[in-house]
Design a protein around this motif. Structure first.
Motif, PDB file in Angstrom:
ATOM      1  N   MET A  91      25.002  -8.411  -3.556  1.00 34.53           N
ATOM      2  CA  MET A  91      23.743  -8.055  -2.919  1.00 34.53           C
ATOM      3  C   MET A  91      23.945  -6.748  -2.158  1.00 34.53           C
ATOM      4  SD  MET A  91      22.392 -11.742  -1.544  1.00 34.53           S
ATOM      5  CE  MET A  91      23.999 -12.411  -1.174  1.00 34.53           C
ATOM      6  N   ARG A  92      23.010  -5.868  -2.347  1.00 34.85           N
ATOM      7  CA  ARG A  92      23.111  -4.569  -1.696  1.00 34.85           C
ATOM      8  C   ARG A  92      22.038  -4.446  -0.610  1.00 34.85           C
ATOM      9  NH1 ARG A  92      21.103   0.821  -3.616  1.00 34.85           N
ATOM     10  NH2 ARG A  92      21.931   2.219  -2.057  1.00 34.85           N
ATOM     11  N   PRO A  93      22.456  -4.349   0.653  1.00 39.01           N
ATOM     12  CA  PRO A  93      21.489  -4.186   1.737  1.00 39.01           C
ATOM     13  C   PRO A  93      20.833  -2.812   1.678  1.00 39.01           C
ATOM     14  CG  PRO A  93      23.726  -4.578   2.584  1.00 39.01           C
ATOM     15  CD  PRO A  93      23.819  -4.452   1.102  1.00 39.01           C
ATOM     16  N   PRO A  94      19.692  -2.691   2.319  1.00 41.27           N
ATOM     17  CA  PRO A  94      19.042  -3.682   3.171  1.00 41.27           C
ATOM     18  C   PRO A  94      18.399  -4.798   2.348  1.00 41.27           C
ATOM     19  CG  PRO A  94      17.650  -1.740   3.007  1.00 41.27           C
ATOM     20  CD  PRO A  94      18.940  -1.426   2.274  1.00 41.27           C
ATOM     21  N   ILE A  95      18.073  -5.852   3.054  1.00 39.51           N
ATOM     22  CA  ILE A  95      17.438  -7.023   2.468  1.00 39.51           C
ATOM     23  C   ILE A  95      15.971  -7.043   2.898  1.00 39.51           C
ATOM     24  CG2 ILE A  95      17.452  -9.550   2.351  1.00 39.51           C
ATOM     25  CD1 ILE A  95      19.956  -8.145   1.104  1.00 39.51           C
ATOM     26  N   PHE A  96      15.095  -7.276   1.934  1.00 35.93           N
ATOM     27  CA  PHE A  96      13.658  -7.326   2.189  1.00 35.93           C
ATOM     28  C   PHE A  96      13.181  -8.755   2.001  1.00 35.93           C
ATOM     29  CE2 PHE A  96      14.745  -3.120   0.760  1.00 35.93           C
ATOM     30  CZ  PHE A  96      14.065  -2.304   1.642  1.00 35.93           C
ATOM     31  N   THR A 128      21.623  -6.051   7.032  1.00 34.26           N
ATOM     32  CA  THR A 128      22.715  -6.749   6.356  1.00 34.26           C
ATOM     33  C   THR A 128      22.240  -8.100   5.830  1.00 34.26           C
ATOM     34  OG1 THR A 128      23.465  -7.930   8.336  1.00 34.26           O
ATOM     35  CG2 THR A 128      24.409  -5.721   7.959  1.00 34.26           C
ATOM     36  N   VAL A 129      22.999  -8.623   4.889  1.00 34.65           N
ATOM     37  CA  VAL A 129      22.723  -9.974   4.379  1.00 34.65           C
ATOM     38  C   VAL A 129      22.859 -10.979   5.510  1.00 34.65           C
ATOM     39  CG1 VAL A 129      23.521 -11.768   2.791  1.00 34.65           C
ATOM     40  CG2 VAL A 129      23.496  -9.380   2.048  1.00 34.65           C
ATOM     41  N   ASP A 152      12.609 -22.456   5.040  1.00 29.67           N
ATOM     42  CA  ASP A 152      12.220 -21.260   4.295  1.00 29.67           C
ATOM     43  C   ASP A 152      12.578 -21.383   2.811  1.00 29.67           C
ATOM     44  OD1 ASP A 152      11.161 -19.912   6.523  1.00 29.67           O
ATOM     45  OD2 ASP A 152      13.135 -19.115   7.067  1.00 29.67           O
ATOM     46  N   ALA A 153      13.577 -22.178   2.502  1.00 29.97           N
ATOM     47  CA  ALA A 153      13.994 -22.360   1.109  1.00 29.97           C
ATOM     48  C   ALA A 153      12.910 -23.014   0.266  1.00 29.97           C
ATOM     49  CB  ALA A 153      15.273 -23.192   1.052  1.00 29.97           C
ATOM     50  N   ASN A 154      12.057 -23.798   0.877  1.00 28.83           N
ATOM     51  CA  ASN A 154      10.984 -24.492   0.161  1.00 28.83           C
ATOM     52  C   ASN A 154       9.634 -23.808   0.317  1.00 28.83           C
ATOM     53  OD1 ASN A 154      12.715 -26.563  -0.736  1.00 28.83           O
ATOM     54  ND2 ASN A 154      12.607 -27.496   1.280  1.00 28.83           N
ATOM     55  N   ASP A 155       9.605 -22.672   0.974  1.00 27.52           N
ATOM     56  CA  ASP A 155       8.356 -21.951   1.212  1.00 27.52           C
ATOM     57  C   ASP A 155       8.087 -21.016   0.038  1.00 27.52           C
ATOM     58  OD1 ASP A 155       6.256 -20.350   2.071  1.00 27.52           O
ATOM     59  OD2 ASP A 155       7.034 -20.135   4.113  1.00 27.52           O
ATOM     60  N   SER A 156       7.097 -21.345  -0.778  1.00 25.97           N
ATOM     61  CA  SER A 156       6.805 -20.550  -1.975  1.00 25.97           C
ATOM     62  C   SER A 156       6.247 -19.164  -1.643  1.00 25.97           C
ATOM     63  CB  SER A 156       5.833 -21.295  -2.882  1.00 25.97           C
ATOM     64  OG  SER A 156       4.590 -21.485  -2.211  1.00 25.97           O
ATOM     65  N   PHE A 157       5.922 -18.921  -0.381  1.00 22.19           N
ATOM     66  CA  PHE A 157       5.412 -17.611   0.022  1.00 22.19           C
ATOM     67  C   PHE A 157       6.529 -16.658   0.444  1.00 22.19           C
ATOM     68  CE2 PHE A 157       0.956 -19.201   1.506  1.00 22.19           C
ATOM     69  CZ  PHE A 157       0.720 -19.691   0.241  1.00 22.19           C
ATOM     70  N   MET A 158       7.768 -17.145   0.549  1.00 19.18           N
ATOM     71  CA  MET A 158       8.898 -16.317   0.981  1.00 19.18           C
ATOM     72  C   MET A 158       9.577 -15.713  -0.249  1.00 19.18           C
ATOM     73  SD  MET A 158       9.171 -16.480   4.341  1.00 19.18           S
ATOM     74  CE  MET A 158      10.839 -16.340   4.913  1.00 19.18           C
ATOM     75  N   HIS A 159       9.620 -14.377  -0.293  1.00 24.17           N
ATOM     76  CA  HIS A 159      10.212 -13.659  -1.419  1.00 24.17           C
ATOM     77  C   HIS A 159      11.261 -12.707  -0.865  1.00 24.17           C
ATOM     78  CE1 HIS A 159       6.783 -15.204  -3.672  1.00 24.17           C
ATOM     79  NE2 HIS A 159       6.043 -14.803  -2.653  1.00 24.17           N
ATOM     80  N   ALA A 160      12.459 -12.759  -1.412  1.00 26.15           N
ATOM     81  CA  ALA A 160      13.553 -11.921  -0.914  1.00 26.15           C
ATOM     82  C   ALA A 160      14.124 -11.068  -2.043  1.00 26.15           C
ATOM     83  CB  ALA A 160      14.651 -12.797  -0.308  1.00 26.15           C
ATOM     84  N   GLN A 161      14.466  -9.825  -1.695  1.00 27.01           N
ATOM     85  CA  GLN A 161      15.102  -8.905  -2.636  1.00 27.01           C
ATOM     86  C   GLN A 161      16.082  -8.023  -1.887  1.00 27.01           C
ATOM     87  OE1 GLN A 161      11.236  -7.469  -4.505  1.00 27.01           O
ATOM     88  NE2 GLN A 161      12.658  -7.340  -6.217  1.00 27.01           N
ATOM     89  N   ASP A 162      17.071  -7.526  -2.635  1.00 29.81           N
ATOM     90  CA  ASP A 162      17.976  -6.556  -2.030  1.00 29.81           C
ATOM     91  C   ASP A 162      17.489  -5.143  -2.351  1.00 29.81           C
ATOM     92  OD1 ASP A 162      18.835  -5.902  -4.627  1.00 29.81           O
ATOM     93  OD2 ASP A 162      20.883  -6.587  -4.314  1.00 29.81           O
ATOM     94  N   ALA A 163      18.231  -4.137  -1.911  1.00 26.95           N
ATOM     95  CA  ALA A 163      17.809  -2.742  -2.041  1.00 26.95           C
ATOM     96  C   ALA A 163      17.722  -2.262  -3.484  1.00 26.95           C
ATOM     97  CB  ALA A 163      18.757  -1.843  -1.258  1.00 26.95           C
ATOM     98  N   GLU A 164      18.363  -2.961  -4.401  1.00 30.32           N
ATOM     99  CA  GLU A 164      18.307  -2.579  -5.814  1.00 30.32           C
ATOM    100  C   GLU A 164      17.211  -3.312  -6.565  1.00 30.32           C
ATOM    101  OE1 GLU A 164      22.362  -3.494  -6.819  1.00 30.32           O
ATOM    102  OE2 GLU A 164      22.888  -1.364  -6.694  1.00 30.32           O
ATOM    103  N   GLY A 165      16.528  -4.222  -5.881  1.00 33.39           N
ATOM    104  CA  GLY A 165      15.468  -4.983  -6.522  1.00 33.39           C
ATOM    105  C   GLY A 165      15.929  -6.297  -7.110  1.00 33.39           C
ATOM    106  N   THR A 166      17.145  -6.715  -6.798  1.00 38.85           N
ATOM    107  CA  THR A 166      17.611  -8.020  -7.260  1.00 38.85           C
ATOM    108  C   THR A 166      16.876  -9.104  -6.490  1.00 38.85           C
ATOM    109  OG1 THR A 166      19.801  -7.083  -7.680  1.00 38.85           O
ATOM    110  CG2 THR A 166      19.636  -9.497  -7.557  1.00 38.85           C
ATOM    111  N   LYS A 167      16.253 -10.002  -7.215  1.00 38.67           N
ATOM    112  CA  LYS A 167      15.561 -11.123  -6.581  1.00 38.67           C
ATOM    113  C   LYS A 167      16.603 -12.055  -5.980  1.00 38.67           C
ATOM    114  CE  LYS A 167      12.198 -14.709  -7.577  1.00 38.67           C
ATOM    115  NZ  LYS A 167      11.335 -15.310  -8.592  1.00 38.67           N
TER     116      LYS A 167
END
Length: 105
Positions: free
Chosen positions: A1-6, A24-25, A36-51
Motif C-alpha cells: 500500500m502506498r500512502p497517502p490513504i484516502f 500513513t497506513v 467500519d468494516a461492515n459499512d458499505s459506504f466506506m471506501h478506501a484506496q491508496d495513492a496509486e488507486g489500489t482498492k
C-alpha cells in the motif's frame, strides 16, 4: 500500500463525501473502528488507486489490498478531481499532491 490513504464515506464511491486523507497506513488504521468494516459506504484506496478492504481487528480495523495494485486508479482520479473541482484528465500523482495540500491547509 502506498500512502497517502484516502477513505471516502459516501454511498457512491465516485463522489466525494466525507473524504479523509491519511499520511500513513497506520494513521488511517488508528482512526478506523471495527464497525467500519461492515459499512458499505466506506471506501478506501491508496495513492496509486489500489482498492483497500477494511477488515475488523479487535475493536479497530486494518487495511488490506482488495484489488491489483493501481487497478482502480481511474476511480481515485475521478474522485479527487471532483473533490478539487478540476478536470479529471489531471494526472493522478498531481491530484494526490493537491488533495493532500488542500487537506492540510
Amino acid at each position: 500500500m502506498r500512502p497517502p490513504i484516502f477513505i471516502n464515506d459516501n454511498r457512491d464511491p465516485d463522489l466525494p463525501g466525507d473524504l479523509q486523507i491519511f499520511a500513513t497506513v497506520e494513521s488511517a488504521e488508528r482512526q478506523l473502528e471495527c464497525y467500519d468494516a461492515n459499512d458499505s459506504f466506506m471506501h478506501a484506496q491508496d495513492a496509486e488507486g489500489t482498492k483497500l478492504r477494511i477488515a475488523p481487528r479487535g475493536s479497530g480495523a486494518s487495511l488490506e489490498p482488495a484489488s491489483e495494485r493501481g487497478s482502480e486508479s481511474r476511480v481515485l482520479q475521478n474522485l479527487l478531481a471532483r473533490y478539487l473541482c478540476v478536470d479529471s484528465d489531471v494526472p493522478l500523482a498531481d491530484l494526490v499532491e493537491a488533495a493532500c495540500a488542500k487537506h492540510e491547509g
